[in-house]
Design an enzyme around this catalytic site. Structure first.
Site, PDB file in Angstrom:
ATOM      1  CE1 TYR A 166      -3.023  -3.037   0.280  1.00 13.21           C
ATOM      2  CE2 TYR A 166      -3.293  -2.601   2.617  1.00 13.21           C
ATOM      3  CZ  TYR A 166      -3.582  -3.356   1.504  1.00 13.21           C
ATOM      4  OH  TYR A 166      -4.425  -4.429   1.607  1.00 13.21           O
ATOM      5  CG  HIS A 191      -1.039  -8.607  -0.193  1.00  9.98           C
ATOM      6  ND1 HIS A 191      -0.627  -7.292  -0.156  1.00  9.98           N
ATOM      7  CD2 HIS A 191      -2.373  -8.549  -0.409  1.00  9.98           C
ATOM      8  CE1 HIS A 191      -1.664  -6.492  -0.343  1.00  9.98           C
ATOM      9  NE2 HIS A 191      -2.729  -7.225  -0.514  1.00  9.98           N
ATOM     10  CB  SER A 237     -14.131  -4.986  -0.915  1.00 10.95           C
ATOM     11  OG  SER A 237     -12.899  -4.402  -1.275  1.00 10.95           O
ATOM     12  N   PRO A 238     -16.263  -5.148   2.173  1.00  9.33           N
ATOM     13  CG  PRO A 238     -16.544  -4.596   4.428  1.00  9.33           C
ATOM     14  CD  PRO A 238     -15.499  -4.708   3.361  1.00  9.33           C
ATOM     15  CG  LEU A 239     -18.882  -0.843   3.071  1.00 11.93           C
ATOM     16  CD1 LEU A 239     -18.397   0.545   3.445  1.00 11.93           C
ATOM     17  CD2 LEU A 239     -20.259  -1.091   3.636  1.00 11.93           C
ATOM     18  NE  ARG A 287     -12.972  -4.482  -5.300  1.00 10.20           N
ATOM     19  CZ  ARG A 287     -11.731  -4.586  -4.806  1.00 10.20           C
ATOM     20  NH1 ARG A 287     -11.095  -3.513  -4.403  1.00 10.20           N
ATOM     21  NH2 ARG A 287     -11.139  -5.760  -4.713  1.00 10.20           N
ATOM     22  N   GLY A 288     -17.770   0.378  -2.433  1.00 11.41           N
ATOM     23  CA  GLY A 288     -18.554   1.601  -2.449  1.00 11.41           C
ATOM     24  C   GLY A 288     -19.940   1.451  -3.026  1.00 11.41           C
ATOM     25  CG  PHE A 289     -22.861  -1.401  -5.826  1.00 14.17           C
ATOM     26  CD1 PHE A 289     -23.412  -0.681  -6.876  1.00 14.17           C
ATOM     27  CD2 PHE A 289     -23.599  -2.443  -5.283  1.00 14.17           C
ATOM     28  CE1 PHE A 289     -24.669  -0.998  -7.376  1.00 14.17           C
ATOM     29  CE2 PHE A 289     -24.854  -2.772  -5.776  1.00 14.17           C
ATOM     30  CZ  PHE A 289     -25.394  -2.041  -6.826  1.00 14.17           C
ATOM     31  CG  LEU A 290     -23.378  -3.326  -1.355  1.00 15.08           C
ATOM     32  CD1 LEU A 290     -22.960  -4.541  -0.542  1.00 15.08           C
ATOM     33  CD2 LEU A 290     -24.829  -3.492  -1.845  1.00 15.08           C
TER      34      LEU A 290
END
Length: 330
Positions: free
Chosen positions: A55, A121, A200-202, A204-207
């Site tokens: 990162y 990773h 990414s439980p969201l 990647r922003g969609f939810l």
């Protein structure tokens, strides 16, 4: 905050992924704001933080290390090896000597004597998983790391690795719209007593319901621009799912983001939701999912609405797909 188990550690079920503060999702916040996000998470009770050598090509470890160092007695710190930046490009290298060198570099950037949870990773398929995990086991013996994890691996690879050294956690993408872990690795984790860390439980922003037009809202260097699921045609189709999804969130008395996180945490007591954000406001919103319990009928409605058969587009492009070992639906 609700606590769950990873190897020898009790950690907050909602964990903070630090990647967004340095890497991949467009322009990162300034250092002052990034540090403020980290401190806000600490103040709110988050005690599980996740970074990686990749990162920002080391910049993220250099950011989080000084902020978290005074709190190391009360937090669990995770980092990763096996995928790093070399001469300005991403390189996957799972050779034992590289893993050990990367660990030393990460310890220096973090200002730490030991890393609590150290993930491979990505599995370097040119190197037997047994060799890479063997090197991680030696780092445990040397006191450089406390527990071993894997990222984006199949159930078969997990079992091979676990035979060499106990694996504390598997980290893979998992949300309502990415169900690959349900093929086999979730069951393997339960059988082996391994925690599952859902990144990414969201989606990647969609939810969150806030990303309505990736073409105009995402910066040129945002990694989502390389993901087929965010291409104009499939994303337009996926947007059709949001009205029903937002209606369920309203009925549940929570925000769309909180609903997504609560769904992930409901998948099992060994599942941890690892979200990332650049914003203190979004951090506070996400942490509002702590203690949110969804009725079985709500979970059933969500599963019927958003699943592998209703979501359009692949999650990775062909080049990135070759780098992972996760099972794929036929």
């Amino acid at each position: 905050m609700e606590q769950r188990r990873i190897g020898p550690f009790n950690v907050s079920a909602l964990a903070l992924g630090c990647m967004n503060l340095s890497h991949a999702y467009g322009t990162p916040p300034g250092r002052g704001e990034a540090e403020a996000v980290l401190r806000r998470a600490l103040d709110c009770g988050v005690d599980f933080f996740d970074t990686a050598a990749l990162y920002g090509f080391g910049a993220n470890e250099s950011l989080v290390g000084p902020v978290l160092k005074p709190h190391r007695h009360r937090i669990t710190l995770a980092s990763k090896c096996g995928m790093t930046g070399v001469d300005g490009r991403k390189v996957i290298d799972g050779r034992p000597e590289t893993i050990k060198r990367t660990c030393e570099d990460s310890l220096a950037r973090l200002g730490a004597e030991v890393i609590d949870l150290y993930y491979l990773h990505r599995w370097d398929k040119a190197v037997p998983i047994e060799d890479s995990v063997g090197a991680l086991a030696e780092l445990v013996e040397e006191g450089k790391i406390r527990a071993v994890g894997l990222s984006e691996v199949s159930a078969a690879t997990l079992r091979r690795a676990h035979a060499v050294h106990p694996i504390a956690a598997v980290q893979s993408e998992y949300s309502l719209w990415t169900r690959n872990p349900e093929i086999a690795v979730l069951d393997a984790c339960r059988a082996l007593g391994v925690a599952f860390v859902a990144f990414s439980p969201l989606a990647r922003g969609f939810l969150t319901g806030r990303l309505t037009d990736p073409a105009t809202q995402l910066e040129a260097k945002d990694i989502r621009r390389q993901m087929p699921r965010f291409d104009p045609e499939p994303y337009a189709r996926n947007l059709g799912l949001l009205d029903g999804y937002k209606a369920i969130a309203a009925e549940a008395g929570c925000t769309p983001a909180q609903l997504a996180l609560a769904w992930v945490l409901a998948r099992g007591s060994n599942v941890i939701a690892l979200f990332g954000t650049k914003s203190r406001d979004h951090l506070d919103e996400n942490l509002g999912a702590d203690g949110l319990t969804l009725p079985p009928e709500t979970i059933s409605r969500l599963d019927l609405l958003i699943n592998r058969n209703t979501v359009w587009g692949a999650r990775y492009n062909a080049a990135i797909q070759t780098e992972i070992d996760t099972e794929e639906f036929s």
